[in-house]
Design a protein around this motif. Structure first.
Motif, mmCIF file in Angstrom:
data_model
loop_
_atom_site.group_PDB
_atom_site.id
_atom_site.type_symbol
_atom_site.label_atom_id
_atom_site.label_comp_id
_atom_site.label_asym_id
_atom_site.label_seq_id
_atom_site.Cartn_x
_atom_site.Cartn_y
_atom_site.Cartn_z
ATOM 1 N N GLU A 45 0.815 -1.055 -0.021
ATOM 2 C CA GLU A 45 -0.067 0.056 0.043
ATOM 3 C C GLU A 45 0.811 1.220 0.010
ATOM 4 O OE1 GLU A 45 -3.968 1.669 2.246
ATOM 5 O OE2 GLU A 45 -2.919 -0.192 3.080
ATOM 6 N N MET A 46 2.063 1.176 0.774
ATOM 7 C CA MET A 46 3.076 2.540 0.792
ATOM 8 C C MET A 46 3.757 2.499 -0.515
ATOM 9 S SD MET A 46 4.376 1.913 4.597
ATOM 10 C CE MET A 46 5.653 3.209 4.459
ATOM 11 N N VAL A 47 4.045 1.472 -1.057
ATOM 12 C CA VAL A 47 4.318 1.521 -2.440
ATOM 13 C C VAL A 47 3.552 1.915 -3.477
ATOM 14 C CG1 VAL A 47 5.450 0.495 -4.431
ATOM 15 C CG2 VAL A 47 6.188 -0.443 -2.030
ATOM 16 N N HIS A 48 2.195 1.765 -3.294
ATOM 17 C CA HIS A 48 1.232 2.335 -4.225
ATOM 18 C C HIS A 48 1.116 3.556 -3.992
ATOM 19 C CE1 HIS A 48 -2.970 2.878 -6.184
ATOM 20 N NE2 HIS A 48 -2.208 1.965 -7.051
ATOM 21 N N ILE A 49 1.282 4.202 -2.850
ATOM 22 C CA ILE A 49 1.200 5.643 -2.615
ATOM 23 C C ILE A 49 2.191 6.352 -3.249
ATOM 24 C CG2 ILE A 49 1.195 7.456 -0.715
ATOM 25 C CD1 ILE A 49 -0.144 5.229 0.957
ATOM 26 N N LEU A 50 3.316 5.907 -3.151
ATOM 27 C CA LEU A 50 4.414 6.365 -4.107
ATOM 28 C C LEU A 50 4.322 6.459 -5.315
ATOM 29 C CD1 LEU A 50 7.420 7.675 -3.878
ATOM 30 C CD2 LEU A 50 8.367 5.164 -4.035
ATOM 31 N N TYR A 51 3.767 5.208 -5.745
ATOM 32 C CA TYR A 51 3.572 5.066 -7.121
ATOM 33 C C TYR A 51 2.421 6.352 -7.868
ATOM 34 C CZ TYR A 51 1.071 3.310 -11.655
ATOM 35 O OH TYR A 51 0.639 3.312 -12.930
ATOM 36 N N GLU A 52 1.342 6.510 -7.237
ATOM 37 C CA GLU A 52 0.363 7.406 -7.610
ATOM 38 C C GLU A 52 0.829 8.760 -7.260
ATOM 39 O OE1 GLU A 52 -3.009 6.367 -4.951
ATOM 40 O OE2 GLU A 52 -3.861 5.448 -6.729
ATOM 41 N N SER A 53 1.840 8.984 -6.625
ATOM 42 C CA SER A 53 2.380 10.470 -6.455
ATOM 43 C C SER A 53 3.339 10.716 -7.992
ATOM 44 C CB SER A 53 3.239 10.288 -5.537
ATOM 45 O OG SER A 53 4.702 10.031 -5.592
ATOM 46 N N CYS A 54 3.724 9.622 -8.664
ATOM 47 C CA CYS A 54 4.241 10.078 -9.849
ATOM 48 C C CYS A 54 5.853 10.877 -9.542
ATOM 49 C CB CYS A 54 3.659 10.844 -10.878
ATOM 50 S SG CYS A 54 2.063 9.925 -11.456
ATOM 51 N N CYS A 73 11.515 -2.066 -3.879
ATOM 52 C CA CYS A 73 11.294 -1.884 -2.528
ATOM 53 C C CYS A 73 11.521 -3.349 -1.638
ATOM 54 C CB CYS A 73 9.967 -1.405 -2.064
ATOM 55 S SG CYS A 73 9.813 0.525 -2.368
ATOM 56 N N CYS A 74 10.867 -4.457 -2.348
ATOM 57 C CA CYS A 74 11.227 -5.629 -1.867
ATOM 58 C C CYS A 74 12.528 -6.004 -1.851
ATOM 59 C CB CYS A 74 10.193 -6.642 -2.512
ATOM 60 S SG CYS A 74 8.448 -6.403 -2.335
ATOM 61 N N ARG A 75 13.145 -5.931 -2.777
ATOM 62 C CA ARG A 75 14.594 -6.181 -2.602
ATOM 63 C C ARG A 75 15.331 -5.488 -1.466
ATOM 64 N NH1 ARG A 75 13.796 -7.305 -8.276
ATOM 65 N NH2 ARG A 75 13.861 -9.685 -8.606
ATOM 66 N N VAL A 76 15.258 -4.305 -1.450
ATOM 67 C CA VAL A 76 15.810 -3.532 -0.482
ATOM 68 C C VAL A 76 15.605 -3.919 0.688
ATOM 69 C CG1 VAL A 76 15.952 -1.059 0.580
ATOM 70 C CG2 VAL A 76 16.078 -1.252 -1.751
ATOM 71 N N LEU A 77 14.233 -4.411 1.003
ATOM 72 C CA LEU A 77 13.995 -4.941 2.197
ATOM 73 C C LEU A 77 14.246 -6.238 2.713
ATOM 74 C CD1 LEU A 77 10.879 -2.473 2.855
ATOM 75 C CD2 LEU A 77 12.962 -2.099 3.907
ATOM 76 N N GLY A 78 14.562 -7.055 1.647
ATOM 77 C CA GLY A 78 14.866 -8.385 1.949
ATOM 78 C C GLY A 78 13.397 -9.271 1.685
ATOM 79 N N GLU A 79 12.606 -8.705 1.226
ATOM 80 C CA GLU A 79 11.112 -9.375 0.994
ATOM 81 C C GLU A 79 11.098 -10.220 -0.234
ATOM 82 O OE1 GLU A 79 8.092 -9.305 3.093
ATOM 83 O OE2 GLU A 79 9.664 -8.820 4.525
ATOM 84 N N LYS A 80 10.260 -11.053 -0.232
ATOM 85 C CA LYS A 80 10.069 -12.033 -1.418
ATOM 86 C C LYS A 80 9.203 -11.071 -2.179
ATOM 87 C CE LYS A 80 7.977 -16.194 -3.301
ATOM 88 N NZ LYS A 80 7.056 -17.282 -2.989
ATOM 89 N N VAL A 81 9.372 -10.969 -3.619
ATOM 90 C CA VAL A 81 8.642 -10.056 -4.400
ATOM 91 C C VAL A 81 7.128 -10.801 -4.884
ATOM 92 C CG1 VAL A 81 8.442 -8.883 -6.535
ATOM 93 C CG2 VAL A 81 10.411 -9.278 -5.509
ATOM 94 N N PRO A 82 6.122 -10.235 -4.556
ATOM 95 C CA PRO A 82 4.873 -10.887 -4.562
ATOM 96 C C PRO A 82 4.273 -11.126 -6.142
ATOM 97 C CG PRO A 82 4.385 -8.533 -3.884
ATOM 98 C CD PRO A 82 5.919 -8.826 -3.651
ATOM 99 N N ARG A 83 4.053 -12.139 -6.448
ATOM 100 C CA ARG A 83 3.571 -12.079 -7.883
ATOM 101 C C ARG A 83 2.499 -11.218 -8.379
ATOM 102 N NH1 ARG A 83 2.747 -18.598 -8.861
ATOM 103 N NH2 ARG A 83 4.887 -19.191 -8.319
ATOM 104 N N ASN A 84 1.499 -10.913 -7.561
ATOM 105 C CA ASN A 84 0.585 -10.006 -7.925
ATOM 106 C C ASN A 84 0.172 -8.994 -7.023
ATOM 107 O OD1 ASN A 84 -1.634 -8.422 -8.970
ATOM 108 N ND2 ASN A 84 -3.019 -10.063 -9.187
ATOM 109 N N PRO A 85 0.983 -7.819 -6.918
ATOM 110 C CA PRO A 85 1.091 -6.763 -5.930
ATOM 111 C C PRO A 85 -0.355 -6.216 -5.710
ATOM 112 C CG PRO A 85 2.679 -6.404 -7.069
ATOM 113 C CD PRO A 85 1.965 -7.491 -7.888
ATOM 114 N N CYS A 86 -1.225 -6.348 -6.822
ATOM 115 C CA CYS A 86 -2.601 -5.588 -6.921
ATOM 116 C C CYS A 86 -3.389 -6.438 -5.964
ATOM 117 C CB CYS A 86 -2.907 -5.451 -8.223
ATOM 118 S SG CYS A 86 -2.267 -4.410 -9.345
ATOM 119 N N THR A 87 -3.204 -7.651 -5.732
ATOM 120 C CA THR A 87 -4.193 -8.418 -4.814
ATOM 121 C C THR A 87 -3.911 -7.977 -3.242
ATOM 122 O OG1 THR A 87 -3.727 -10.380 -6.138
ATOM 123 C CG2 THR A 87 -4.515 -10.867 -3.933
ATOM 124 N N TYR A 88 -2.843 -7.474 -2.877
ATOM 125 C CA TYR A 88 -2.767 -6.822 -1.652
ATOM 126 C C TYR A 88 -3.331 -5.447 -1.662
ATOM 127 C CZ TYR A 88 1.177 -10.358 -0.556
ATOM 128 O OH TYR A 88 1.534 -11.701 -0.439
#
Length: 114
Positions: A45-54, A73-88
């Motif tokens: 959700e935070m990444v989406h807020i950044l995305y929408e800001s352009c 962002c996922c790589r920086v934070l050591g998180e697995k990249v979700p297949r479909n972020p829009c689901t979140y």
């Protein structure tokens, strides 16, 4: 006299904080050892807020795609990249209410989960 802050004002102010914090996060890389301790839904959700800001653009001046921002962002934070972020995002919008307030009302500044 202190004026009461409305939810809308708080959300607008927190949106600006999220954008600034996420831009700061992108200045790091995976070698910095940052780890995410919040929910994956909050992160997306935070990444989406950044995305929408352009505010993050590629070398041609075009806004970076949402999925690319999620991957970064996922790589920086050591998180697995979700297949479909829009689901979140869909899940976050459905779950707002009694159990949990919207991210922008809960955000206190500084990254929520890292």
């Amino acid at each position: 006299m202190i004026e009461a802050t409305t939810d809308k004002e708080l959300m607008m102010r927190n949106e600006m904080r999220v954008i600034a914090d996420m831009k700061g996060l992108l200045a790091h890389d995976s070698a910095d050892g940052l780890r995410w301790h919040g929910t994956r839904t909050d992160l997306i959700e935070m990444v989406h807020i950044l995305y929408e800001s352009c505010e993050i653009r590629d070398e041609d001046g075009l806004p970076i795609a949402f999925n690319r921002l999620v991957e970064r962002c996922c790589r920086v934070l050591g998180e697995k990249v979700p297949r479909n972020p829009c689901t979140y995002l869909s899940h976050a919008r459905q779950c707002q209410g009694v159990k949990r307030a919207p991210l922008l009302l809960r955000y206190k500044g500084g990254m929520v989960g890292y």
